[in-house]
Structure formats: structure tokens, C-alpha cells
Design a protein around this motif. Structure first.
Motif, PDB file in Angstrom:
ATOM      1  N   CYS A  30      -4.316  -0.268  -0.097  1.00 60.71           N
ATOM      2  CA  CYS A  30      -4.893  -1.475   0.482  1.00 60.71           C
ATOM      3  C   CYS A  30      -6.411  -1.270   0.667  1.00 60.71           C
ATOM      4  O   CYS A  30      -6.893  -0.136   0.618  1.00 60.71           O
ATOM      5  N   CYS A  34      -0.161   3.208   3.709  1.00 59.41           N
ATOM      6  CA  CYS A  34       0.181   2.645   5.026  1.00 59.41           C
ATOM      7  C   CYS A  34       1.289   1.599   4.937  1.00 59.41           C
ATOM      8  O   CYS A  34       1.758   1.114   5.956  1.00 59.41           O
ATOM      9  N   CYS A  56      -7.328   1.472   3.290  1.00 59.34           N
ATOM     10  CA  CYS A  56      -7.044   2.847   2.863  1.00 59.34           C
ATOM     11  C   CYS A  56      -8.036   3.296   1.790  1.00 59.34           C
ATOM     12  O   CYS A  56      -8.448   4.456   1.762  1.00 59.34           O
ATOM     13  N   CYS A  86       0.849  -1.196   0.000  1.00 58.01           N
ATOM     14  CA  CYS A  86       0.000   0.000   0.000  1.00 58.01           C
ATOM     15  C   CYS A  86       0.884   1.246   0.000  1.00 58.01           C
ATOM     16  O   CYS A  86       1.793   1.370   0.819  1.00 58.01           O
TER      17      CYS A  86
HETATM   18 ZN   LIG Z   1      -3.149   1.057   3.257  1.00 58.57          ZN
END
Ligand SMILES: [Zn+2]
Length: 161
Positions: A47, A13, A50, A10
Motif C-alpha cells: 500500500c 499490512c 508501506c 497490501c
Molecule cells: Zn501496507
């Protein structure tokens, strides 16, 4: 049938997530075609959590604000704040009293425009989001529910959504 999955990191994050073969098949299925040219939607770079946060960032069920209607200039209650970020001229979005927004007195088709293939979708969508007014609240078929949002066919409600 053998699954072909891709492991991704991601970009927000930095956790690992998987893009599955069915994700790729779905993206291929919903990718638009214009003039016999397919515009393939790329796999996600965020991801699932997110992406969900990004989708939810456009929602507001918890706060209402006093502001001016950008059509009439009258004081209204809205889920869109009128606050001015430091150094700015204010938020660029137009917010109409929902009675005006839903009325037949305005022509939403006036905001229509052709897609410009020389510019990105995101760029053009950003311009559209600034040009097209937002309804101050979304309460449909309600009676005496001026301070509610995302409500339908309700009566005498206050501060609920
Ligand atoms: Zn993420």
C-alpha cells in the motif's frame, strides 16, 4: 474516460488499496526497453503507506555514529553505524569519509558494470549497494559543520540536518 482501477491487498499490512489506471499508465511509461524487449514494471504489492515506510527506511537524519573510514581507516563521524549484528562479520557496506568520497583521487567509474539479463535487477542492485562506498555524511559547501548531515552552504552548525 472510464477509469480502470484494481483493488489490491497490501502484502505487509493487509489493508485494501487501489491501483488506478493512471498508475498502470505511469508504470507502462517508465518500464525500460532493452534490445527492443520491454521489461514491464509490475503494479505495487504494498500500500502507499508501506511503500513510503520502505523508502524512508534508507534515510537517517536523527543519529550519527563514530566509525572507521573504509578508505583511510581513520576515525570518522557518519550517519552509518558500525554496529555488528550478532553472529555477523559486520555491516557489509563501505563508508568513506565524505572528503575522500567527493575527492577526485578515487574513480567512481571503477564500480561500473554491465547489466546481466540472466539475473534479477534486485539481485544486481544489492551487490552494487555493497560494492559502492557511501559518503559518511552529506554536507556540501559547509564550514565547521562536522556533525551535520544533509546540509548545504552552512556555517558553524552542530547536530542539525
Ligand atoms: Zn501496507
Amino acid at each position: 474516460m472510464k477509469e480502470i482501477n484494481t483493488e489490491k491487498i497490501c502484502r505487509q499490512c493487509e489493508i485494501s488499496f487501489e491501483v488506478t489506471e493512471s498508475d498502470y499508465l505511469f508504470l507502462d511509461k517508465v518500464s525500460p526497453t532493452f534490445d527492443n524487449q520491454k521489461f514491464q514494471i509490475p503494479p505495487p504489492t504494498l500500500c502507499p503507506n508501506c511503500r513510503q515506510q520502505r523508502r524512508l527506511s534508507f534515510r537517517n537524519e536523527r543519529n550519527i555514529y563514530r566509525r572507521k573510514c573504509d578508505a583511510s581507516g581513520k576515525d570518522i563521524v557518519s550517519i552509518y553505524s558500525p554496529d555488528l549484528p550478532a553472529g555477523s562479520q559486520g555491516k557489509p557496506y563501505k563508508v568513506y569519509d565524505q572528503k575522500i568520497w567527493w575527492s577526485d583521487d578515487r574513480n567512481p567509474m571503477a564500480f561500473g558494470r554491465d547489466f546481466d539479463f540472466e539475473r534479477t535487477f534486485t539481485e544486481q542492485f544489492g551487490v552494487l549497494m555493497v560494492d559502492v562506498p557511501y559518503p559518511s555524511m552529506l554536507s556540501i559547501g559547509c564550514e565547521n559543520c562536522d556533525y551535520t548531515c544533509y546540509t548545504l552552504d552552512s556555517k558553524e552548525c552542530y547536530m542539525s540536518s
